[in-house]
Motif scaffolding. Sequence first.
Motif, PDB file in Angstrom:
ATOM      1  N   ALA A 184      -1.843  -8.638  50.816  1.00  0.00           N
ATOM      2  CA  ALA A 184      -1.166  -9.462  49.819  1.00  0.00           C
ATOM      3  C   ALA A 184      -0.700  -8.527  48.707  1.00  0.00           C
ATOM      4  CB  ALA A 184      -2.092 -10.534  49.267  1.00  0.00           C
ATOM      5  N   VAL A 185       0.478  -8.774  48.185  1.00  0.00           N
ATOM      6  CA  VAL A 185       1.027  -7.977  47.096  1.00  0.00           C
ATOM      7  C   VAL A 185       1.355  -8.916  45.945  1.00  0.00           C
ATOM      8  CG1 VAL A 185       2.816  -6.351  46.373  1.00  0.00           C
ATOM      9  CG2 VAL A 185       2.024  -6.353  48.759  1.00  0.00           C
ATOM     10  N   ALA A 186       0.807  -8.625  44.776  1.00  0.00           N
ATOM     11  CA  ALA A 186       1.041  -9.449  43.590  1.00  0.00           C
ATOM     12  C   ALA A 186       2.010  -8.736  42.661  1.00  0.00           C
ATOM     13  CB  ALA A 186      -0.276  -9.734  42.863  1.00  0.00           C
ATOM     14  N   VAL A 187       3.117  -9.391  42.350  1.00  0.00           N
ATOM     15  CA  VAL A 187       4.118  -8.855  41.428  1.00  0.00           C
ATOM     16  C   VAL A 187       4.588  -9.991  40.527  1.00  0.00           C
ATOM     17  CG1 VAL A 187       4.909  -7.053  43.016  1.00  0.00           C
ATOM     18  CG2 VAL A 187       6.004  -9.297  43.053  1.00  0.00           C
ATOM     19  N   ASP A 188       5.299  -9.642  39.465  1.00  0.00           N
ATOM     20  CA  ASP A 188       5.822 -10.719  38.637  1.00  0.00           C
ATOM     21  C   ASP A 188       7.264 -11.044  39.041  1.00  0.00           C
ATOM     22  OD1 ASP A 188       7.576  -8.989  37.367  1.00  0.00           O
ATOM     23  OD2 ASP A 188       6.502  -8.950  35.467  1.00  0.00           O
ATOM     24  N   LYS A 189       7.757 -12.135  38.487  1.00  0.00           N
ATOM     25  CA  LYS A 189       9.054 -12.677  38.904  1.00  0.00           C
ATOM     26  C   LYS A 189      10.199 -11.696  38.647  1.00  0.00           C
ATOM     27  CE  LYS A 189      10.973 -15.856  36.367  1.00  0.00           C
ATOM     28  NZ  LYS A 189      11.279 -17.150  35.693  1.00  0.00           N
ATOM     29  N   ALA A 190      10.170 -11.040  37.497  1.00  0.00           N
ATOM     30  CA  ALA A 190      11.254 -10.117  37.156  1.00  0.00           C
ATOM     31  C   ALA A 190      11.281  -8.921  38.097  1.00  0.00           C
ATOM     32  CB  ALA A 190      11.096  -9.657  35.706  1.00  0.00           C
ATOM     33  N   PHE A 191      10.102  -8.410  38.447  1.00  0.00           N
ATOM     34  CA  PHE A 191      10.035  -7.269  39.360  1.00  0.00           C
ATOM     35  C   PHE A 191      10.534  -7.658  40.747  1.00  0.00           C
ATOM     36  CE2 PHE A 191       7.681  -4.802  42.554  1.00  0.00           C
ATOM     37  CZ  PHE A 191       8.051  -3.519  42.208  1.00  0.00           C
TER      38      PHE A 191
ATOM     39  N   TYR B 118       4.452 -14.091  40.406  1.00  0.00           N
ATOM     40  CA  TYR B 118       3.867 -14.781  39.262  1.00  0.00           C
ATOM     41  C   TYR B 118       4.802 -14.710  38.052  1.00  0.00           C
ATOM     42  CZ  TYR B 118      -0.371 -14.532  42.065  1.00  0.00           C
ATOM     43  OH  TYR B 118      -1.281 -14.662  43.086  1.00  0.00           O
ATOM     44  N   ASP B 119       4.604 -15.659  37.167  1.00  0.00           N
ATOM     45  CA  ASP B 119       5.356 -15.683  35.918  1.00  0.00           C
ATOM     46  C   ASP B 119       4.376 -15.926  34.773  1.00  0.00           C
ATOM     47  OD1 ASP B 119       7.536 -15.537  34.269  1.00  0.00           O
ATOM     48  OD2 ASP B 119       8.262 -17.569  34.674  1.00  0.00           O
ATOM     49  N   LEU B 120       4.848 -15.739  33.546  1.00  0.00           N
ATOM     50  CA  LEU B 120       4.005 -15.935  32.366  1.00  0.00           C
ATOM     51  C   LEU B 120       4.632 -16.975  31.441  1.00  0.00           C
ATOM     52  CD1 LEU B 120       2.964 -12.265  31.418  1.00  0.00           C
ATOM     53  CD2 LEU B 120       1.522 -14.031  32.435  1.00  0.00           C
ATOM     54  N   PRO B 121       4.591 -18.237  31.834  1.00  0.00           N
ATOM     55  CA  PRO B 121       5.112 -19.269  30.931  1.00  0.00           C
ATOM     56  C   PRO B 121       4.217 -19.419  29.710  1.00  0.00           C
ATOM     57  CG  PRO B 121       4.038 -20.286  32.813  1.00  0.00           C
ATOM     58  CD  PRO B 121       4.081 -18.809  33.095  1.00  0.00           C
ATOM     59  N   LEU B 122       4.816 -19.842  28.628  1.00  0.00           N
ATOM     60  CA  LEU B 122       4.094 -20.010  27.370  1.00  0.00           C
ATOM     61  C   LEU B 122       3.404 -21.365  27.336  1.00  0.00           C
ATOM     62  CD1 LEU B 122       3.541 -18.675  24.599  1.00  0.00           C
ATOM     63  CD2 LEU B 122       5.565 -19.873  23.748  1.00  0.00           C
TER      64      LEU B 122
ATOM     65  N   GLN C 194       5.922 -18.483  43.464  1.00  0.00           N
ATOM     66  CA  GLN C 194       6.485 -18.381  44.807  1.00  0.00           C
ATOM     67  C   GLN C 194       5.573 -17.542  45.686  1.00  0.00           C
ATOM     68  OE1 GLN C 194      10.376 -16.572  44.851  1.00  0.00           O
ATOM     69  NE2 GLN C 194      10.823 -17.136  46.966  1.00  0.00           N
ATOM     70  N   ALA C 195       5.613 -17.795  46.979  1.00  0.00           N
ATOM     71  CA  ALA C 195       4.949 -16.959  47.979  1.00  0.00           C
ATOM     72  C   ALA C 195       5.962 -16.653  49.070  1.00  0.00           C
ATOM     73  CB  ALA C 195       3.730 -17.649  48.556  1.00  0.00           C
ATOM     74  N   VAL C 196       6.140 -15.367  49.369  1.00  0.00           N
ATOM     75  CA  VAL C 196       7.101 -14.936  50.383  1.00  0.00           C
ATOM     76  C   VAL C 196       6.326 -14.252  51.498  1.00  0.00           C
ATOM     77  CG1 VAL C 196       9.058 -13.420  50.872  1.00  0.00           C
ATOM     78  CG2 VAL C 196       8.964 -14.683  48.712  1.00  0.00           C
ATOM     79  N   TYR C 197       6.495 -14.746  52.727  1.00  0.00           N
ATOM     80  CA  TYR C 197       5.734 -14.259  53.875  1.00  0.00           C
ATOM     81  C   TYR C 197       6.625 -13.355  54.727  1.00  0.00           C
ATOM     82  CZ  TYR C 197       2.575 -17.966  52.452  1.00  0.00           C
ATOM     83  OH  TYR C 197       1.729 -18.768  51.714  1.00  0.00           O
ATOM     84  N   THR C 198       6.104 -12.154  55.038  1.00  0.00           N
ATOM     85  CA  THR C 198       6.902 -11.177  55.777  1.00  0.00           C
ATOM     86  C   THR C 198       6.065 -10.462  56.831  1.00  0.00           C
ATOM     87  OG1 THR C 198       6.419  -9.262  54.339  1.00  0.00           O
ATOM     88  CG2 THR C 198       8.214 -10.734  53.655  1.00  0.00           C
ATOM     89  N   GLN C 199       6.757  -9.743  57.713  1.00  0.00           N
ATOM     90  CA  GLN C 199       6.128  -8.766  58.588  1.00  0.00           C
ATOM     91  C   GLN C 199       6.039  -7.443  57.830  1.00  0.00           C
ATOM     92  OE1 GLN C 199       5.174  -9.063  62.197  1.00  0.00           O
ATOM     93  NE2 GLN C 199       5.013 -11.125  61.377  1.00  0.00           N
TER      94      GLN C 199
END
Length: 303
Positions: free
Chosen positions: A194-201, A223-227, A240-245
């Motif tokens: 699993a790879v965790a990144v933020d929305k902008a990246f 992930y995002d950081l809403p206020l 969001q979750a994106v599933y790949t090979q």
Amino acid sequence: MPSQPMAEVFGYRIDDFSTEAQRHRTHHLCPFNNKVPNCTKDKANDPLGVCSIYNRNDVTVTCPIRFRENWLIATDAAEFFFPPGTNWTSLTEIRLDDANGKSAGNIDVVLVSYDDEGRLTDFGALEVQAVYISGNVRKPFASYMENPPAHAQLNWQGQKDYPRPDFLSSSRKRLAPQLIYKGGILHSWGRKMAVAVDKAFFAELPALPQVDPADAEVVWFIYDLPLGAQDNRYHMTRVQAVYTQFTAALDRITTATPGPEARFRDLLQSRLDQKHRAARLGPALISLAEVFEDTSGEAVEEE
């Protein structure tokens, strides 16, 4: 556009002067499950407590520990790695060796499942990728920490080293090598990642070929950081979750999209023209320099 580059310092917005925010700033505390209570980013004795910076009007995460808020990334990864009802726990910073016993790097978080007697039954690897910064973020951070109330709205725009997210370096110099070395070993063992990144990246990555979750080898949690409306704090939220090979995703990230060859040829011709001009002007410049030397010599003799 915000005048300050920093969104969060020691877990709180820079314009938050609540008792808890001030306590965290005073004692350099990390509220996001660091291995110790204090922030240790950059220097343990003088930590760079910037958790996130502004990316235009959005917020992007610059510290990997920031992703550990409420351990949401761990529960999300466990749902991908293990069947419902599995006993599991997480281990951080686990060294991964290659066949020669040399380190391929540390895995950020390893989730392990176990049976009723505590024996290991399965595991999966969770990698966290924050965004690198171009420019200098320590300068505004140090200025802010001298007097947070007075410097929270200090205008830092226009500085030549104004900090900005460097998405390209984050993906090519950090994420891609991690996937190649650590991910390659895990993939050969048939283990999920699993790879965790933020929305902008993630928005700066090329479009990844997606598969059904049941066929996925790698899941990308975005992930995002809403206020928060109640507490005026940013909170880690999966969007969001994106599933790949594994191989298809790695190929897409590490393979550049080619531009037109004609544009590169134009650049080569331009540089070639510059070289020819310099060669033609060279003798003339040398003669001109000799004239100045002679004139300088004559002036000295006249004096």
